[in-house]
Structures are given as structure tokens and as C-alpha cells.
Design a protein around this motif. Structure first.
Motif, PDB file in Angstrom:
ATOM      1  N   TYR A 196       0.808  -1.218   0.000  1.00  0.00           N
ATOM      2  CA  TYR A 196       0.000   0.000   0.000  1.00  0.00           C
ATOM      3  C   TYR A 196       0.843   1.270   0.000  1.00  0.00           C
ATOM      4  N   ALA A 197       2.022   1.214   0.585  1.00  0.00           N
ATOM      5  CA  ALA A 197       2.924   2.366   0.630  1.00  0.00           C
ATOM      6  C   ALA A 197       4.343   1.829   0.745  1.00  0.00           C
ATOM      7  N   VAL A 198       5.301   2.634   0.289  1.00  0.00           N
ATOM      8  CA  VAL A 198       6.693   2.189   0.293  1.00  0.00           C
ATOM      9  C   VAL A 198       7.614   3.363   0.589  1.00  0.00           C
ATOM     10  N   ALA A 199       8.686   3.078   1.317  1.00  0.00           N
ATOM     11  CA  ALA A 199       9.683   4.100   1.631  1.00  0.00           C
ATOM     12  C   ALA A 199      11.065   3.439   1.601  1.00  0.00           C
ATOM     13  N   LEU A 200      12.019   4.147   1.013  1.00  0.00           N
ATOM     14  CA  LEU A 200      13.397   3.686   0.940  1.00  0.00           C
ATOM     15  C   LEU A 200      14.101   4.052   2.244  1.00  0.00           C
ATOM     16  N   VAL A 201      14.777   3.097   2.869  1.00  0.00           N
ATOM     17  CA  VAL A 201      15.531   3.375   4.088  1.00  0.00           C
ATOM     18  C   VAL A 201      16.845   4.051   3.693  1.00  0.00           C
ATOM     19  N   VAL A 202      17.062   5.252   4.238  1.00  0.00           N
ATOM     20  CA  VAL A 202      18.262   6.022   3.875  1.00  0.00           C
ATOM     21  C   VAL A 202      19.232   6.193   5.050  1.00  0.00           C
ATOM     22  N   GLY A 203      18.822   5.794   6.257  1.00  0.00           N
ATOM     23  CA  GLY A 203      19.702   5.907   7.413  1.00  0.00           C
ATOM     24  C   GLY A 203      19.108   5.256   8.636  1.00  0.00           C
ATOM     25  N   VAL A 204      19.921   5.199   9.694  1.00  0.00           N
ATOM     26  CA  VAL A 204      19.468   4.570  10.930  1.00  0.00           C
ATOM     27  C   VAL A 204      20.027   5.336  12.119  1.00  0.00           C
TER      28      VAL A 204
END
Length: 89
Positions: free
Chosen positions: A77-85
């Protein structure tokens, strides 16, 4: 916030991940990158690879104790790219 150990050792339970939200209508997956996916079973943080079937992606955990599985794009339904932690001690 990460919950569980499926992405250990890169991401630990309790870590906060910084994400870049993407539009699901024209998402272009970068294979082998980590994404947060909103699915009918809740939010998942997984490494995304090319699926064996059309319109499917293979979701892989970094922790080898978890088996990879395929998910049809219609179930995302939705997506986000992980760019940091951010790891809190």
C-alpha cells in the motif's frame, strides 16, 4: 522504529530508521536495497529483490533465520526507501 530481529545485524530492534517516502503508483525498486513496506499484515522492513513472477517482489531478511518470501505488488500500500538509521544505546 524497528521491531523484531529479522534485519539483524544491520538493524536492531528499537533502532529508528530514516526513510524517503516513494509514490507507489510509479515506484522503481532498487534491487537489494532496504525498504519499509506497508502491507495488509502491517509494516515490514526488508531487502527487496526481483521476484520470480510478474508483479511480485522477493522480500529478504538480513537475518538468515528468516526465510525470504514473495509478495505481489498489489499487496503493498505504501513504500519508503531506508536512507539511514539512528541507534539508541
Amino acid at each position: 522504529r524497528v521491531k523484531g530481529s529479522s534485519m539483524y545485524p544491520k538493524y536492531n530492534s528499537g533502532d529508528i530508521v530514516a526513510c524517503k517516502k516513494l509514490y507507489i503508483s510509479d515506484v522503481f525498486f532498487q534491487w537489494n536495497k532496504v525498504y519499509v513496506l506497508d502491507t495488509e499484515q502491517g509494516a515490514l522492513i526488508k531487502r527487496v529483490k526481483k521476484g520470480t513472477k510478474d508483479q511480485c517482489v522477493k522480500l529478504v531478511s538480513d537475518n538468515e533465520n528468516y526465510d525470504p518470501f514473495e509478495l505481489h505488488l498489489s499487496k503493498i500500500y505504501a513504500v519508503a526507501l531506508v536512507v539511514g538509521v539512528i541507534r539508541l544505546e
